[in-house]
Scaffold this active site. Structure first.
Site, PDB file in Angstrom:
ATOM      1  N   ASN A   8       0.858  -1.184   0.000  1.00  0.00           N
ATOM      2  CA  ASN A   8       0.000   0.000   0.000  1.00  0.00           C
ATOM      3  C   ASN A   8       0.903   1.247   0.000  1.00  0.00           C
ATOM      4  OD1 ASN A   8      -1.390   2.286   1.153  1.00  0.00           O
ATOM      5  ND2 ASN A   8      -3.040   0.922   1.777  1.00  0.00           N
ATOM      6  N   ARG A  19       5.211  18.373   0.817  1.00  0.00           N
ATOM      7  CA  ARG A  19       6.056  19.438   0.274  1.00  0.00           C
ATOM      8  C   ARG A  19       5.493  20.042  -1.011  1.00  0.00           C
ATOM      9  NH1 ARG A  19      11.145  19.710   3.029  1.00  0.00           N
ATOM     10  NH2 ARG A  19      11.730  21.300   1.560  1.00  0.00           N
ATOM     11  N   HIS A  44      -5.487   3.669  -1.872  1.00  0.00           N
ATOM     12  CA  HIS A  44      -6.771   3.907  -1.208  1.00  0.00           C
ATOM     13  C   HIS A  44      -7.109   5.386  -1.360  1.00  0.00           C
ATOM     14  CE1 HIS A  44      -9.356   2.689   2.489  1.00  0.00           C
ATOM     15  NE2 HIS A  44      -9.914   3.691   1.854  1.00  0.00           N
ATOM     16  N   ARG A  46      -8.999   8.625  -1.083  1.00  0.00           N
ATOM     17  CA  ARG A  46     -10.122   9.071  -0.249  1.00  0.00           C
ATOM     18  C   ARG A  46     -10.687  10.352  -0.846  1.00  0.00           C
ATOM     19  NH1 ARG A  46     -10.038   6.354   4.938  1.00  0.00           N
ATOM     20  NH2 ARG A  46      -8.228   4.984   4.930  1.00  0.00           N
ATOM     21  N   HIS A  51      -3.941  11.753   0.562  1.00  0.00           N
ATOM     22  CA  HIS A  51      -2.711  11.054   0.160  1.00  0.00           C
ATOM     23  C   HIS A  51      -2.772  10.712  -1.324  1.00  0.00           C
ATOM     24  CE1 HIS A  51      -5.229   7.740   1.541  1.00  0.00           C
ATOM     25  NE2 HIS A  51      -5.028   8.024   2.814  1.00  0.00           N
ATOM     26  N   GLU A  71      -8.686   0.404  -3.126  1.00  0.00           N
ATOM     27  CA  GLU A  71      -9.604   0.283  -1.993  1.00  0.00           C
ATOM     28  C   GLU A  71     -10.388   1.577  -1.823  1.00  0.00           C
ATOM     29  OE1 GLU A  71      -6.729  -2.265   0.977  1.00  0.00           O
ATOM     30  OE2 GLU A  71      -7.004  -0.133   1.341  1.00  0.00           O
ATOM     31  N   HIS A 191      -4.211  -4.381   7.606  1.00  0.00           N
ATOM     32  CA  HIS A 191      -4.238  -3.303   8.601  1.00  0.00           C
ATOM     33  C   HIS A 191      -3.357  -3.661   9.785  1.00  0.00           C
ATOM     34  CE1 HIS A 191      -5.550   0.572   9.920  1.00  0.00           C
ATOM     35  NE2 HIS A 191      -6.228   0.662   8.807  1.00  0.00           N
ATOM     36  N   ASP A 192      -2.341  -2.836   9.979  1.00  0.00           N
ATOM     37  CA  ASP A 192      -1.415  -2.969  11.109  1.00  0.00           C
ATOM     38  C   ASP A 192      -0.606  -4.260  11.108  1.00  0.00           C
ATOM     39  OD1 ASP A 192      -1.988  -0.462  12.623  1.00  0.00           O
ATOM     40  OD2 ASP A 192      -3.998  -1.307  12.553  1.00  0.00           O
ATOM     41  N   GLY A 214       0.903  -1.268   4.405  1.00  0.00           N
ATOM     42  CA  GLY A 214       1.410   0.059   4.086  1.00  0.00           C
ATOM     43  C   GLY A 214       2.222   0.659   5.205  1.00  0.00           C
ATOM     44  N   HIS A 215       1.541   1.086   6.261  1.00  0.00           N
ATOM     45  CA  HIS A 215       2.170   1.911   7.292  1.00  0.00           C
ATOM     46  C   HIS A 215       3.442   1.281   7.870  1.00  0.00           C
ATOM     47  CE1 HIS A 215       2.168   5.078  10.269  1.00  0.00           C
ATOM     48  NE2 HIS A 215       2.417   4.169  11.186  1.00  0.00           N
TER      49      HIS A 215
HETATM   50  N1  PXP Z   1      -6.617  -2.458   4.241  1.00  0.00           N
HETATM   51  C1  PXP Z   1      -7.388  -1.346   4.312  1.00  0.00           C
HETATM   52  C2  PXP Z   1      -8.829  -1.467   3.963  1.00  0.00           C
HETATM   53  C3  PXP Z   1      -6.848  -0.107   4.663  1.00  0.00           C
HETATM   54  O1  PXP Z   1      -7.622   0.976   4.740  1.00  0.00           O
HETATM   55  C4  PXP Z   1      -5.466  -0.033   4.950  1.00  0.00           C
HETATM   56  C5  PXP Z   1      -4.864   1.299   5.297  1.00  0.00           C
HETATM   57  O2  PXP Z   1      -5.024   2.181   4.239  1.00  0.00           O
HETATM   58  C6  PXP Z   1      -4.701  -1.211   4.879  1.00  0.00           C
HETATM   59  C7  PXP Z   1      -5.306  -2.400   4.527  1.00  0.00           C
HETATM   60  C8  PXP Z   1      -3.240  -1.218   5.185  1.00  0.00           C
HETATM   61  O3  PXP Z   1      -3.053  -0.939   6.530  1.00  0.00           O
HETATM   62  P1  PXP Z   1      -1.595  -0.544   7.063  1.00  0.00           P
HETATM   63  O4  PXP Z   1      -1.262   0.783   6.435  1.00  0.00           O
HETATM   64  O5  PXP Z   1      -1.771  -0.465   8.539  1.00  0.00           O
HETATM   65  O6  PXP Z   1      -0.664  -1.629   6.634  1.00  0.00           O
END
Ligand code: PXP
Length: 238
Positions: A8, A19, A44, A46, A51, A71, A191-192, A214-215
């Site tokens: 991601n 910037r 993703h 929005r 972003h 997404e 996610h996470d 991603g994060h």
């Molecule tokens: N899946 C979904 C639906 C998300 O919204 C996100 C964050 O944009 C992720 C996965 C990835 O999560 P992370 O950035 O914590 O890895």
């Protein structure tokens, strides 16, 4: 079975936007991430474009060679965008406009009719569909009944409880995956997830098709780079 890694790249766009110029160059980063072995790229967009911008989605659609996963909440503008791009997969996420990040899966029972219509629209364009859900077998069953190809398990609670009790953290995901496998709906997760918790998740969830990360992956990559880059600056400045 191999699980695909979809990177991601929202955070790359966040850094660039801070910037107002084109550094880092998102297209170049995406091409390099693919070169380094990623199986897919996730974005993703929005509605506030804080972003990934809608124009990024169009630009990336011309260069992504691996699986392209977009997404988002299937509002009209989002649907128009993805139907124009025709990515490999669209993941439907119930994100509110003001959410910092996704904070829940769909209630697939309550929103059944709405999701069914969106899934049919996407599938008739040949796009693979996935619905973001909490680890709840009832939600998975309805996602299957309304025709989704896959579910994406929202892994926040797994990641959150992993450090204190990983068996407890995985248990509802394990039950959910069992239900998904019984029905024959594909399993994605995200996610996470990070380098520390991903291995146990992969080990316990059979037929995990894809994770999108991603994060943590971007943060871990920064850390892996610091030593090398700081020593390069020091060498020039000595
Ligand atoms: N899946 C979904 C639906 C998300 O919204 C996100 C964050 O944009 C992720 C996965 C990835 O999560 P992370 O950035 O914590 O890895």
């Amino acid at each position: 079975m191999k699980t695909k890694l979809s990177v991601n790249v929202n955070k790359i766009a966040t850094l660039r936007n801070s910037r107002g110029q084109n550094m880092p160059n998102l297209s170049k980063v995406v091409q390099d991430i693919e070169k380094f072995g990623s199986d897919g790229i996730t974005i993703h967009p929005r509605p506030d474009e804080r972003h990934i911008k809608y124009s990024d989605a169009l630009d990336l659609s011309k260069i992504v060679k691996s699986e392209f996963n977009i997404e988002g909440n299937p509002i009209e503008r989002f649907m128009k965008l993805v139907l124009e791009i025709n990515p490999t997969q669209v993941t439907l996420v119930p994100d509110g406009v003001n959410n910092i990040t996704s904070n829940s899966g769909w209630d697939t029972i309550r929103h059944s009719d709405f999701l069914y219509k969106k899934i049919q629209e996407l599938k008739s364009s040949g796009i693979r569909t996935s619905i973001f859900v909490n680890p709840d077998p009832k939600m998975i069953k309805r996602a299957f009944e309304i025709g989704a190809d896959r579910i994406e398990l929202y892994t926040y609670s797994y990641a959150h409880y992993f450090r204190t009790d990983k068996e407890k953290a995985i248990s509802e995901y394990y039950q959910s995956a069992k239900e998904a496998n019984k029905l024959g709906i594909g399993i994605n997760a995200g996610h996470d997830l990070n380098l520390e918790n991903i291995g146990f998740f992969k080990e316990k969830i059979s037929n995990l098709l894809e994770v999108s990360i991603g994060h943590a992956l971007i943060t871990e990559s920064l850390y892996n780079g610091f030593e090398n880059i700081i020593s390069k600056y020091k060498a020039i400045l000595k």
